[in-house]
Write an enzyme that holds these catalytic residues in place. Sequence first.
Site, PDB file in Angstrom:
ATOM      1  N   ALA A  41       0.865  -1.173   0.000  1.00  0.00           N
ATOM      2  CA  ALA A  41       0.000   0.000   0.000  1.00  0.00           C
ATOM      3  C   ALA A  41       0.905   1.228   0.000  1.00  0.00           C
ATOM      4  O   ALA A  41       2.063   1.147   0.416  1.00  0.00           O
ATOM      5  CB  ALA A  41      -0.889  -0.024   1.239  1.00  0.00           C
TER       6      ALA A  41
ATOM      7  N   GLY B 179       0.610  -5.052   0.984  1.00  0.00           N
ATOM      8  CA  GLY B 179      -0.567  -5.139   0.122  1.00  0.00           C
ATOM      9  C   GLY B 179      -0.283  -5.835  -1.202  1.00  0.00           C
ATOM     10  O   GLY B 179      -1.199  -6.374  -1.828  1.00  0.00           O
TER      11      GLY B 179
ATOM     12  N   GLU C 282      -0.536  -9.406  -0.436  1.00  0.00           N
ATOM     13  CA  GLU C 282      -1.959  -9.664  -0.146  1.00  0.00           C
ATOM     14  C   GLU C 282      -2.800  -9.706  -1.419  1.00  0.00           C
ATOM     15  O   GLU C 282      -3.680 -10.551  -1.561  1.00  0.00           O
ATOM     16  CB  GLU C 282      -2.486  -8.592   0.817  1.00  0.00           C
ATOM     17  CG  GLU C 282      -1.920  -8.773   2.224  1.00  0.00           C
ATOM     18  CD  GLU C 282      -2.203  -7.584   3.134  1.00  0.00           C
ATOM     19  OE1 GLU C 282      -1.918  -6.440   2.734  1.00  0.00           O
ATOM     20  OE2 GLU C 282      -2.722  -7.800   4.239  1.00  0.00           O
TER      21      GLU C 282
ATOM     22  N   GLU D  72       4.474  -5.298   7.590  1.00  0.00           N
ATOM     23  CA  GLU D  72       3.670  -4.292   8.304  1.00  0.00           C
ATOM     24  C   GLU D  72       4.047  -4.091   9.763  1.00  0.00           C
ATOM     25  O   GLU D  72       4.030  -2.961  10.244  1.00  0.00           O
ATOM     26  CB  GLU D  72       2.174  -4.661   8.230  1.00  0.00           C
ATOM     27  CG  GLU D  72       1.537  -4.430   6.868  1.00  0.00           C
ATOM     28  CD  GLU D  72       1.676  -5.605   5.924  1.00  0.00           C
ATOM     29  OE1 GLU D  72       2.498  -6.521   6.199  1.00  0.00           O
ATOM     30  OE2 GLU D  72       0.973  -5.635   4.917  1.00  0.00           O
TER      31      GLU D  72
HETATM   32  N1  DAK Z   1       4.497   3.180  -0.967  1.00  0.00           N
HETATM   33  C1  DAK Z   1       4.838   4.332  -1.589  1.00  0.00           C
HETATM   34  N2  DAK Z   1       5.936   4.470  -2.358  1.00  0.00           N
HETATM   35  C2  DAK Z   1       6.749   3.400  -2.481  1.00  0.00           C
HETATM   36  C3  DAK Z   1       6.459   2.164  -1.842  1.00  0.00           C
HETATM   37  C4  DAK Z   1       5.265   2.077  -1.046  1.00  0.00           C
HETATM   38  N3  DAK Z   1       4.873   0.939  -0.449  1.00  0.00           N
HETATM   39  N4  DAK Z   1       7.455   1.306  -2.129  1.00  0.00           N
HETATM   40  C5  DAK Z   1       8.324   1.981  -2.925  1.00  0.00           C
HETATM   41  N5  DAK Z   1       7.896   3.238  -3.143  1.00  0.00           N
HETATM   42  C6  DAK Z   1       8.544   4.282  -3.929  1.00  0.00           C
HETATM   43  C7  DAK Z   1       9.758   4.856  -3.184  1.00  0.00           C
HETATM   44  O1  DAK Z   1       9.352   5.849  -2.255  1.00  0.00           O
HETATM   45  C8  DAK Z   1      10.551   5.439  -4.330  1.00  0.00           C
HETATM   46  O2  DAK Z   1       9.968   6.653  -4.716  1.00  0.00           O
HETATM   47  P1  DAK Z   1      10.881   7.936  -5.093  1.00  0.00           P
HETATM   48  O3  DAK Z   1      11.725   8.181  -3.897  1.00  0.00           O
HETATM   49  O4  DAK Z   1      11.674   7.489  -6.289  1.00  0.00           O
HETATM   50  O5  DAK Z   1       9.892   9.026  -5.387  1.00  0.00           O
HETATM   51  C9  DAK Z   1      10.299   4.440  -5.459  1.00  0.00           C
HETATM   52  O6  DAK Z   1       9.108   3.744  -5.113  1.00  0.00           O
HETATM   53  C10 DAK Z   1      11.412   3.447  -5.615  1.00  0.00           C
HETATM   54  O7  DAK Z   1      11.618   2.827  -4.359  1.00  0.00           O
HETATM   55  P2  DAK Z   1      13.065   2.719  -3.663  1.00  0.00           P
HETATM   56  O8  DAK Z   1      13.949   3.853  -4.073  1.00  0.00           O
HETATM   57  O9  DAK Z   1      12.841   2.500  -2.217  1.00  0.00           O
HETATM   58  O10 DAK Z   1      13.622   1.393  -4.363  1.00  0.00           O
HETATM   59  P3  DAK Z   1      14.652   0.356  -3.758  1.00  0.00           P
HETATM   60  O11 DAK Z   1      15.005  -0.558  -4.872  1.00  0.00           O
HETATM   61  O12 DAK Z   1      15.755   1.033  -3.025  1.00  0.00           O
HETATM   62  O13 DAK Z   1      13.816  -0.464  -2.657  1.00  0.00           O
HETATM   63  C11 DAK Z   1      11.871  -1.676  -1.800  1.00  0.00           C
HETATM   64  C12 DAK Z   1      12.699  -1.251  -3.060  1.00  0.00           C
HETATM   65  C13 DAK Z   1      10.614  -2.372  -2.284  1.00  0.00           C
HETATM   66  C14 DAK Z   1      12.700  -2.628  -0.938  1.00  0.00           C
HETATM   67  C15 DAK Z   1      11.541  -0.405  -0.988  1.00  0.00           C
HETATM   68  O14 DAK Z   1      10.962   0.578  -1.867  1.00  0.00           O
HETATM   69  C16 DAK Z   1      10.564  -0.667   0.116  1.00  0.00           C
HETATM   70  O15 DAK Z   1      10.957  -1.173   1.172  1.00  0.00           O
HETATM   71  N6  DAK Z   1       9.313  -0.270  -0.087  1.00  0.00           N
HETATM   72  C17 DAK Z   1       8.291  -0.365   0.930  1.00  0.00           C
HETATM   73  C18 DAK Z   1       7.855  -1.780   1.062  1.00  0.00           C
HETATM   74  C19 DAK Z   1       6.823  -1.942   2.144  1.00  0.00           C
HETATM   75  O16 DAK Z   1       7.100  -1.759   3.344  1.00  0.00           O
HETATM   76  N7  DAK Z   1       5.637  -2.329   1.698  1.00  0.00           N
HETATM   77  C20 DAK Z   1       4.575  -2.616   2.632  1.00  0.00           C
HETATM   78  C21 DAK Z   1       3.774  -1.389   2.839  1.00  0.00           C
HETATM   79  S1  DAK Z   1       2.638  -1.656   4.140  1.00  0.00           S
HETATM   80  C22 DAK Z   1      -4.632  -1.115   5.678  1.00  0.00           C
HETATM   81  C23 DAK Z   1      -4.644  -2.097   4.761  1.00  0.00           C
HETATM   82  C24 DAK Z   1      -3.488  -2.490   4.145  1.00  0.00           C
HETATM   83  C25 DAK Z   1      -2.289  -1.922   4.421  1.00  0.00           C
HETATM   84  C26 DAK Z   1      -2.277  -0.924   5.348  1.00  0.00           C
HETATM   85  C27 DAK Z   1      -3.433  -0.511   5.958  1.00  0.00           C
HETATM   86  N8  DAK Z   1      -5.803  -0.693   6.343  1.00  0.00           N
HETATM   87  C28 DAK Z   1      -6.811  -1.685   6.700  1.00  0.00           C
HETATM   88  C29 DAK Z   1      -6.013   0.648   6.678  1.00  0.00           C
HETATM   89  C30 DAK Z   1      -1.113  -2.351   3.765  1.00  0.00           C
HETATM   90  C31 DAK Z   1       0.085  -2.004   4.198  1.00  0.00           C
HETATM   91  C32 DAK Z   1       1.269  -2.211   3.387  1.00  0.00           C
HETATM   92  O17 DAK Z   1       1.266  -2.673   2.285  1.00  0.00           O
END
Ligand code: DAK
Length: 276
Positions: free
Chosen positions: A63, A108, A111, A131
Site C-alpha cells: 500500500a 498489500g 496480499e 507491516e
Molecule cells: N508506498 C509508496 N511508495 C513506495 C512504496 C510504497 N509501499 N514502495 C516503494 N515506493 C517508492 C519509493 O518511495 C521510491 O519513490 P521515489 O523516492 O523514487 O519518489 C520508489 O518507489 C522506488 O523505491 P526505492 O527507491 O525504495 O527502491 P529500492 O530498490 O531502493 O527499494 C523496496 C525497493 C521495495 C525494498 C523499498 O521501496 C521498500 O521497502 N518499499 C516499501 C515496502 C513496504 O514496506 N511495503 C509494505 C507497505 S505496508 C490497511 C490495509 C493495508 C495496508 C495498510 C493498511 N488498512 C486496513 C487501513 C497495507 C500495508 C502495506 O502494504
Amino acid sequence: MEFVLYEQKGAVGIITINREKALNALNSQVLEELEKTFDAVDLDNVRCLILTGAGEKSFVAGADIGEMSTLTKKEAEAFGKKGNDVFRKIETFPIPVIAAVNGFALGGGCEISMSCDIRICSDNAVFGQPEVGLGITPGFGGTQRLARLVSPGMAKQLIYTARNIKAAEAYRIGLVNQVVSAEVNEAGEVTVSAKDALMAAAEKMAAGIAAQAPIAVRNSKKAINDGLQVDMDKAIVIEEKLFGDCFETEDQQAGMGNFLEKDKEKKLKVVPFKNR
Ligand code: DAK
C-alpha cells in the site's frame, strides 16, 4: 485510466498495475481503477485473467506508505475497506485470476497476489508482510489468507518477523505454484527477460484454463472457495450442487460427447458464456 492497463488477448484478459515510479504501490486511485477494470471485464468472452505489475522490478511494493502515513483512524478504516472490497472482488471473481508476480510483492502486494487463484513469479520475486515493522498489522487480508495458503505457523513466523522471502522459498512453502527464470543462451546472454518469460508462462497457463469448459471452471472455483469456508459435510453439498449445475449444459454434452466419439482433440467450441 492513469494507473491500470487492460488488454484482451483472445479469451485471456491482462490487467497491469501501471505505477512503475512508485513500484506499483497501491494508493486509493489505483484501488478505484482496479475495481472499475474488474467491473468492465467482458465475462461473456474472457475466461481467465492475469494480474501483473508494470516493469521488471516490482509487482506491487505494498500500500502507498506516503498516502497512509497521514490517515486518521476513520480514513484508515475507509482505505482498508476500499482495499478489502477490491481484493474480495478478485477472490470471488467468477473466472480464475492468475497473479504474475514480477519482483516485489510486499504488504498489500503480497496480499493482492493471495487474493488471486494462482501465483506464479519471476525468480527475482520477493514476498513479505513487513507491516509490523511499520507499526501496523497486515490490513488487506494478509493475516487470514497467508495462514490459509501456507500454514498458520509459517504465516505467523513471516508476519511476526516481517522477513522478506525470495522466490525459491515462496515456492518451497507453497505460496507460489511456479517460478520462472529468464532464458539465457550458451554465451550467457539473456535472450528472454524474466518478465517476458513470466508473462509467457502466465499466458500459457491462462490459455490452458480458457480452453476448458467455462461453466465447469467457474463452478470449480466457486466450489473450492465456498467449500473452504465451511465444514466438510456442508462443503460436499456445495460441490454436489455445483457439479449438478454443469449438467444439461452445452459444455457437459460436448465434453462428454467428444470422449465418447473418441475425438482426440477434445476441443470445446468457443461459445460466448452467455449463450451456453
Ligand atoms: N508506498 C509508496 N511508495 C513506495 C512504496 C510504497 N509501499 N514502495 C516503494 N515506493 C517508492 C519509493 O518511495 C521510491 O519513490 P521515489 O523516492 O523514487 O519518489 C520508489 O518507489 C522506488 O523505491 P526505492 O527507491 O525504495 O527502491 P529500492 O530498490 O531502493 O527499494 C523496496 C525497493 C521495495 C525494498 C523499498 O521501496 C521498500 O521497502 N518499499 C516499501 C515496502 C513496504 O514496506 N511495503 C509494505 C507497505 S505496508 C490497511 C490495509 C493495508 C495496508 C495498510 C493498511 N488498512 C486496513 C487501513 C497495507 C500495508 C502495506 O502494504
